[in-house]
Design an enzyme around this catalytic site. Structure first.
Site, PDB file in Angstrom:
ATOM      1  N   GLU A 111       0.201  -1.404   2.414  1.00 44.30           N
ATOM      2  CA  GLU A 111       0.419  -2.361   1.340  1.00 44.30           C
ATOM      3  C   GLU A 111      -0.224  -3.674   1.763  1.00 44.30           C
ATOM      4  O   GLU A 111      -0.195  -4.030   2.942  1.00 44.30           O
ATOM      5  CB  GLU A 111       1.910  -2.616   1.086  1.00 44.30           C
ATOM      6  CG  GLU A 111       2.657  -1.433   0.502  1.00 44.30           C
ATOM      7  CD  GLU A 111       3.215  -0.494   1.567  1.00 44.30           C
ATOM      8  OE1 GLU A 111       3.624   0.614   1.214  1.00 44.30           O
ATOM      9  OE2 GLU A 111       3.229  -0.857   2.777  1.00 44.30           O
ATOM     10  N   TYR A 123     -10.324  -3.322   4.111  1.00 43.98           N
ATOM     11  CA  TYR A 123      -9.780  -1.980   3.915  1.00 43.98           C
ATOM     12  C   TYR A 123     -10.703  -1.131   3.045  1.00 43.98           C
ATOM     13  O   TYR A 123     -10.898   0.057   3.317  1.00 43.98           O
ATOM     14  CB  TYR A 123      -8.382  -2.050   3.299  1.00 43.98           C
ATOM     15  CG  TYR A 123      -7.382  -2.804   4.143  1.00 43.98           C
ATOM     16  CD1 TYR A 123      -7.377  -2.719   5.538  1.00 43.98           C
ATOM     17  CD2 TYR A 123      -6.435  -3.629   3.564  1.00 43.98           C
ATOM     18  CE1 TYR A 123      -6.479  -3.411   6.314  1.00 43.98           C
ATOM     19  CE2 TYR A 123      -5.510  -4.328   4.330  1.00 43.98           C
ATOM     20  CZ  TYR A 123      -5.542  -4.214   5.701  1.00 43.98           C
ATOM     21  OH  TYR A 123      -4.630  -4.908   6.459  1.00 43.98           O
TER      22      TYR A 123
END
Length: 161
Positions: A111, A123
């Site tokens: 998250e 990411y």
């Protein structure tokens, strides 16, 4: 693995004072010492440290990564780089070592705050893709969390750093 004078190794209990110091500089709501001790004590966790030569004063911690295994997925719980050392490849090196140790073909989730665009871009470079949100996930601000996944299907374009 080394990157710009950093070496990636296993994170240990002796690193925790430096971890806590970085955690407080890096996040508005830092993890507690107990949270780090718990993750380090789990046999299924991968906890990594990026360290730099302290030029005669021992190693100094530049960043760290905490990842826990749940059933058939790895959950990246915490990744941080000391703010003055960001944008030098340290987080990339930590992620790459995680994939080497845990398995590049395994599934990973995490998250991230939608406002943390630099982390989201990092990411995405490593094959994570947005898969929804967790409403009001961050208690300090009420901000949602972007849920990201990295699966075998999303990593075909990823190359080593």
């Amino acid at each position: 693995m080394s990157t710009e004078q950093s070496t990636i190794r296993r994170l240990g209990y002796a690193d925790l004072p430096q971890v806590i110091a970085i955690e407080r500089r890096a996040f508005p709501t830092p993890w507690s010492l107990a949270m780090f001790v718990l993750e380090l004590s789990k046999p299924s966790s991968i906890c990594l440290a990026a360290v730099r030569d302290g030029q005669g004063k021992g190693e100094t911690l530049a960043g760290y990564l905490i990842c826990a295994r749940y059933a058939d997925v790895w959950h990246v719980m915490n990744i941080a780089v000391d703010p003055p050392l960001r944008r030098r490849g340290i987080a990339s090196a930590l992620l790459w070592r995680l994939f080497e140790q845990a398995g590049p073909g395994d599934s990973y989730t995490l998250e991230v705050r939608p406002s943390n665009t630099a982390a989201i871009a990092l990411y995405e470079r490593y094959g994570f893709r947005s898969a929804g949100t967790r409403p009001r996930y961050y208690q300090d601000t009420g901000e949602d969390a972007v849920i990201m996944w990295r699966t075998q299907d999303t990593v075909s374009e990823v190359r080593s750093p």
